[in-house]
Design a protein around this motif. Structure first.
Motif, mmCIF file in Angstrom:
data_model
loop_
_atom_site.group_PDB
_atom_site.id
_atom_site.type_symbol
_atom_site.label_atom_id
_atom_site.label_comp_id
_atom_site.label_asym_id
_atom_site.label_seq_id
_atom_site.Cartn_x
_atom_site.Cartn_y
_atom_site.Cartn_z
ATOM 1 N N VAL A 249 -11.859 8.095 7.267
ATOM 2 C CA VAL A 249 -11.460 7.234 6.251
ATOM 3 C C VAL A 249 -12.150 7.369 5.034
ATOM 4 C CG1 VAL A 249 -10.399 5.145 7.861
ATOM 5 C CG2 VAL A 249 -12.981 5.638 7.473
ATOM 6 N N VAL B 185 -10.401 -3.094 9.499
ATOM 7 C CA VAL B 185 -9.353 -3.819 10.361
ATOM 8 C C VAL B 185 -7.994 -3.729 9.480
ATOM 9 C CG1 VAL B 185 -8.629 -6.105 10.880
ATOM 10 C CG2 VAL B 185 -10.733 -5.236 11.481
ATOM 11 N N ARG B 186 -7.946 -3.741 8.157
ATOM 12 C CA ARG B 186 -7.105 -3.765 7.320
ATOM 13 C C ARG B 186 -6.450 -2.392 7.093
ATOM 14 N NH1 ARG B 186 -7.760 -8.784 4.089
ATOM 15 N NH2 ARG B 186 -7.169 -10.254 5.647
ATOM 16 N N HIS B 187 -7.303 -1.364 6.859
ATOM 17 C CA HIS B 187 -6.836 -0.074 6.465
ATOM 18 C C HIS B 187 -6.975 1.024 7.706
ATOM 19 C CE1 HIS B 187 -7.817 -2.317 2.687
ATOM 20 N NE2 HIS B 187 -6.744 -1.499 2.278
ATOM 21 N N ALA B 188 -7.754 0.704 8.549
ATOM 22 C CA ALA B 188 -8.129 1.756 9.623
ATOM 23 C C ALA B 188 -7.701 1.226 10.891
ATOM 24 C CB ALA B 188 -9.168 2.395 9.230
ATOM 25 N N PRO B 189 -6.755 0.659 11.393
ATOM 26 C CA PRO B 189 -6.699 -0.145 12.585
ATOM 27 C C PRO B 189 -6.811 1.259 13.710
ATOM 28 C CG PRO B 189 -4.727 -0.189 11.321
ATOM 29 C CD PRO B 189 -5.522 0.249 10.498
ATOM 30 N N TYR B 190 -7.643 0.820 14.499
ATOM 31 C CA TYR B 190 -7.889 1.808 15.652
ATOM 32 C C TYR B 190 -6.751 1.995 16.667
ATOM 33 C CZ TYR B 190 -9.456 -2.122 18.255
ATOM 34 O OH TYR B 190 -9.369 -3.458 18.969
ATOM 35 N N LEU C 242 -9.142 6.627 15.662
ATOM 36 C CA LEU C 242 -7.883 6.917 15.094
ATOM 37 C C LEU C 242 -7.439 8.120 15.744
ATOM 38 C CD1 LEU C 242 -5.450 5.916 13.467
ATOM 39 C CD2 LEU C 242 -6.328 7.121 11.710
#
Lengths: 236, 236
Positions: free
Chosen positions: A155, A173-178, A214
């Motif tokens: 990220v 949480v917003r940009h890199a949801p696992y 991810l």
DNA sequence: ACGTATATTATGTGCAGACATATTAAATTC
DNA sequence: GAATTTAATATGTCTGCACATAATATACGT
């Protein structure tokens, strides 16, 4: 198996799921054993095969059944149930309790992670990693101390984020949801963290370790230490 | 929103889910805002509406989207992710670590629950409740001490169960799967439990409180106290 | 008897069409 | 303008059919 109690009169997928659930409860289908196949159940319930499939899929998603093409559907020996987390966990928790939430960045640095962190994130050696320490407060009282490592190779955008204003957790949480990860709970004595949490070094504190990925790339490893007496609540 | 990147070439529900997930990540759809409706997305992706529905349903189940008839589909402000528990948790855990699991019934009695338990289970007053204390071991070492209350009005059959042989948890998982409940993690000092867990009274221990319900009826309230240093692991 | 190839089968998916349902928007009435 | 009624709409469900896929069973060859 009790055949006389079919649900012929009401053929929604929910009613079929409920009927099947009742049979599982009653051990009509023993754990580990195959249940009747979809075509047969569709005949029994007087509906389309797709409707049975929909019902059984829900039971599989909920952790009661194991389904395999050709092999059929089995009742799981051990159900795998799910608990729900609301994320961002901390802000939601604090505000739900009526307190005023506040986030404070304590430290932010690019840093070589220690072996324990490398192992958690399965780092090979050359990855750039961001190390962030922050404190989360409720009504000006320390609530949670967070020590977090973020893999910049996964990220890179977070490097441009003002982490004074935005907590890494909220941003991630917003940009890199696992896609998957692990979460561990343990009890420890506060030790050095007592100066952040404003408690006695011997106080027992709840610690949560979280590693998220991810796909095949590690995103972050976070160690969150909560103030004494804190309870982490999940919905089942 | 980036329209040029439609997935016309590959129209499985999984690919649509993944494409939508990527857009959520990229904030093409802001949290709280409506996303395009199913018919429009079906046109864009070149597939059936049912296929879009299938994809969005998965994202909703995973906690990213909120869907309402007529109102449409919104990106959740705060995703509600799920963590997976394998139940029976304790046996699975112990055996997965290669240790030999053992269960020992310590006490079993019908008893009037104290106010704190009554409150947890929302008991009105006349319910019959079973009180069970047990110890779970790994390779003969205490692993978890359990103090459990079971509402006999909800699950009367358990009264006939030989709880020397079968742990209440195993039985309940099989015969009384819950429809919902709560789970809380907290850190405490061992105190009186140290004599069961064979540790120092000041040792920090992880405690898990669990309340489960069958629709509107309370099933059980369990307080599970783990040996010091124990980590409760969940899959995300 | 063992290994490989082929056939079968139970679940997974896509589609089109129809209908159901909850919710919002628009129209009508007072 | 406010309240009520009606219409429109986006998601939810069901069906039948066809096809796909993973896994097991059967057949064939050595």
């Amino acid at each position: 198996m009790v055949k006389g109690e079919s649900s012929v009169g009401s053929v929604s997928w929910q009613s079929i799921r409920d009927a099947m659930m009742a049979r599982i409860r009653a051990q009509d289908y023993a754990p580990g054993e195959l249940i009747p196949n979809e075509v047969d159940l569709a005949t029994e319930f007087g509906c389309a095969r797709a409707t049975v499939n929909r019902a059984l899929r829900d039971l599989a998603t909920s952790g009661f059944l194991d389904r395999r093409r050709k092999a059929g559907t089995r009742v799981r020996e051990a159900p795998r149930r799910k608990a729900t987390l609301a994320i961002p966990l901390t802000r939601a928790e604090v505000e739900a309790s009526g307190a005023r939430y506040e986030y404070r960045l304590l430290e932010r640095m690019g840093e070589t992670p220690p072996p324990s962190v490398r192992e958690k994130l399965k780092l090979a050696g050359k990855e750039r990693v961001l190390h962030v320490k922050s404190l989360h407060l409720a009504d000006n009282v320390p609530h949670m101390f967070e020590d977090r490592w973020i893999v910049l190779d996964t990220v890179p955008e977070i490097e441009a984020v003002d982490l004074v204003k935005t907590s890494p957790n909220v941003w991630l949480v917003r940009h890199a949801p696992y896609t998957h990860g692990t979460m561990e709970f343990l009890a420890e004595t506060a030790g050095a963290r007592s100066k952040h949490l404003i408690c006695a070094p011997d106080d027992p504190i709840l610690t949560m370790l979280r590693v998220t990925w991810l796909d095949a790339s590690p995103i972050t490893f976070a160690r969150q230490s909560f103030s004494p007496s804190h309870r982490m609540r999940l919905e089942l």
